[in-house]
Design an enzyme around this catalytic site. Structure first.
Site, PDB file in Angstrom:
ATOM      1  N   PRO A   2       0.847  -1.215   0.000  1.00 15.63           N
ATOM      2  CA  PRO A   2       0.000   0.000   0.000  1.00 15.63           C
ATOM      3  C   PRO A   2       0.875   1.255   0.000  1.00 15.63           C
ATOM      4  O   PRO A   2       1.830   1.355   0.763  1.00 15.63           O
ATOM      5  CB  PRO A   2      -0.794  -0.110   1.292  1.00 15.63           C
ATOM      6  CG  PRO A   2      -0.681  -1.537   1.725  1.00 15.63           C
ATOM      7  CD  PRO A   2       0.626  -2.025   1.195  1.00 15.63           C
ATOM      8  N   GLU A   3       0.562   2.190  -0.891  1.00 16.04           N
ATOM      9  CA  GLU A   3       1.319   3.437  -0.990  1.00 16.04           C
ATOM     10  C   GLU A   3       0.373   4.610  -0.727  1.00 16.04           C
ATOM     11  O   GLU A   3      -0.772   4.411  -0.345  1.00 16.04           O
ATOM     12  CB  GLU A   3       1.984   3.521  -2.373  1.00 16.04           C
ATOM     13  CG  GLU A   3       2.916   2.326  -2.632  1.00 16.04           C
ATOM     14  CD  GLU A   3       3.645   2.378  -3.960  1.00 16.04           C
ATOM     15  OE1 GLU A   3       3.905   3.496  -4.450  1.00 16.04           O
ATOM     16  OE2 GLU A   3       3.950   1.301  -4.509  1.00 16.04           O
ATOM     17  N   LYS A  57       3.823   6.085   4.639  1.00 14.19           N
ATOM     18  CA  LYS A  57       3.156   4.799   4.410  1.00 14.19           C
ATOM     19  C   LYS A  57       2.551   4.252   5.693  1.00 14.19           C
ATOM     20  O   LYS A  57       2.417   3.036   5.866  1.00 14.19           O
ATOM     21  CB  LYS A  57       4.146   3.814   3.789  1.00 14.19           C
ATOM     22  CG  LYS A  57       4.412   4.161   2.328  1.00 14.19           C
ATOM     23  CD  LYS A  57       5.303   3.146   1.681  1.00 14.19           C
ATOM     24  CE  LYS A  57       6.369   3.835   0.865  1.00 14.19           C
ATOM     25  NZ  LYS A  57       7.537   3.000   0.670  1.00 14.19           N
ATOM     26  N   ARG A 258      10.414  -9.798  -7.268  1.00 15.29           N
ATOM     27  CA  ARG A 258       9.281  -9.331  -6.482  1.00 15.29           C
ATOM     28  C   ARG A 258       9.227  -7.810  -6.429  1.00 15.29           C
ATOM     29  O   ARG A 258       8.175  -7.200  -6.443  1.00 15.29           O
ATOM     30  CB  ARG A 258       9.460  -9.888  -5.071  1.00 15.29           C
ATOM     31  CG  ARG A 258       8.210 -10.012  -4.307  1.00 15.29           C
ATOM     32  CD  ARG A 258       8.410 -11.114  -3.312  1.00 15.29           C
ATOM     33  NE  ARG A 258       8.559 -10.546  -2.003  1.00 15.29           N
ATOM     34  CZ  ARG A 258       8.043 -11.088  -0.913  1.00 15.29           C
ATOM     35  NH1 ARG A 258       7.369 -12.220  -1.009  1.00 15.29           N
ATOM     36  NH2 ARG A 258       8.198 -10.539   0.243  1.00 15.29           N
TER      37      ARG A 258
END
Ligand SMILES: [Zn+2]
Length: 271
Positions: A2-3, A57, A258
């Site tokens: 999540p940003e 964040k 990744r």
């Protein structure tokens, strides 16, 4: 991960759904994710939820007593942490770090990678969180003007992608939105800051603001009420290696696993 846009919209939805609700019970099925003593968590019972916000964040959930913020839960979801709003009776997923019962709703934090951290601190205790005091301004902070951005970027050498992800420089940008911003700005992720012209820096700043604002606007339409779902389907380049560049049509390059970086060799030349 999540940003800034994801967490902004989750905070807004939590404000609509749980602000003002009373905490009835707090449990930690996977306590390793929670940096708080059981007594401190029990101490939240009876307090009410203040206005959820985001910083960098982190998602911030304040708890109020007698109208004043008493404690704050600061959640850094890292790679895979998600908040869920469920009914109390809903099946508890594996790797649920926190359950907080609020009348007929339950707020849960689930983290399949178990890398996130939830810190419970006093209202004036955010500086005790690792990395917090050094955090730069939010990437969407109105006070982060182009001039302020120019001054900050002078102090941060190195390649552009890690620079954008460095929360000491600007806070809230991760792997996905750094790719999007650099593509929008037509700057290669491996360019070094020292090679940028004044015009490049301005383009980077404008792209950062535009990409984050546009994504936040899109997510406001996509996310609620399912706050646990991360939407990335509208991104232009991130993780779209092998597909045509939406601007020039050439095949997008992707490197790394990744933590992949995706870019266009034509639109984002190496110098
Ligand atoms: Zn291109």
């Amino acid at each position: 991960m999540p940003e800034l846009p994801d967490l902004t919209v989750v905070a807004e939805e939590l404000e609509r759904r749980i602000r003002g609700r009373t905490v009835l019970e707090v449990t930690t099925p996977a306590p390793i994710l929670v940096r708080a003593t059981p007594a401190a968590l029990d101490g939240l019972v009876g307090s009410s939820i203040g206005r959820p916000t985001r910083r960098g964040k982190f998602l911030l959930l304040p708890f109020e007593r007698d109208g004043a913020v008493d404690q704050v839960l600061a959640a850094n979801p890292m790679l895979a942490g998600r908040f869920w709003l469920t009914t109390p009776g809903e099946r508890v997923r594996a790797r649920t770090g926190l359950r907080m019962r609020l009348d007929d709703l339950e707020l849960r934090y689930v983290d399949r990678e178990m890398l996130g951290k939830l810190y419970l601190v006093a209202a004036d205790g955010l500086d005790d969180i690792p990395g917090w005091p050094e955090m730069g301004p939010d990437a969407d902070d109105p006070e982060l003007t182009l001039d302020a951005f120019r001054q900050r970027i002078r102090r941060h050498p190195g390649e552009l992608k890690p620079l954008l992800r460095n929360s000491r420089f600007v806070a809230g940008i991760g792997n996905a939105y750094s790719d999007e911003i650099l593509w929008e700005a037509r700057l290669a992720p491996f360019r070094r800051r020292s090679t940028l012209t004044d015009a490049d820096v301005e383009r980077l700043y404008e792209a950062m603001r535009r990409v984050l604002a546009d994504a936040t606007e899109r997510l406001r339409a996509l996310v609620p009420p399912e706050i646990q779902t991360q939407h990335r389907e509208f991104l232009q380049v991130h993780l779209r290696g092998g597909q045509p560049c939406p601007r020039c049509g050439r095949e997008l390059r992707q490197i790394g696993g990744r933590e992949a970086t995706t870019f266009c060799r034509t639109c984002q030349p190496p110098f």
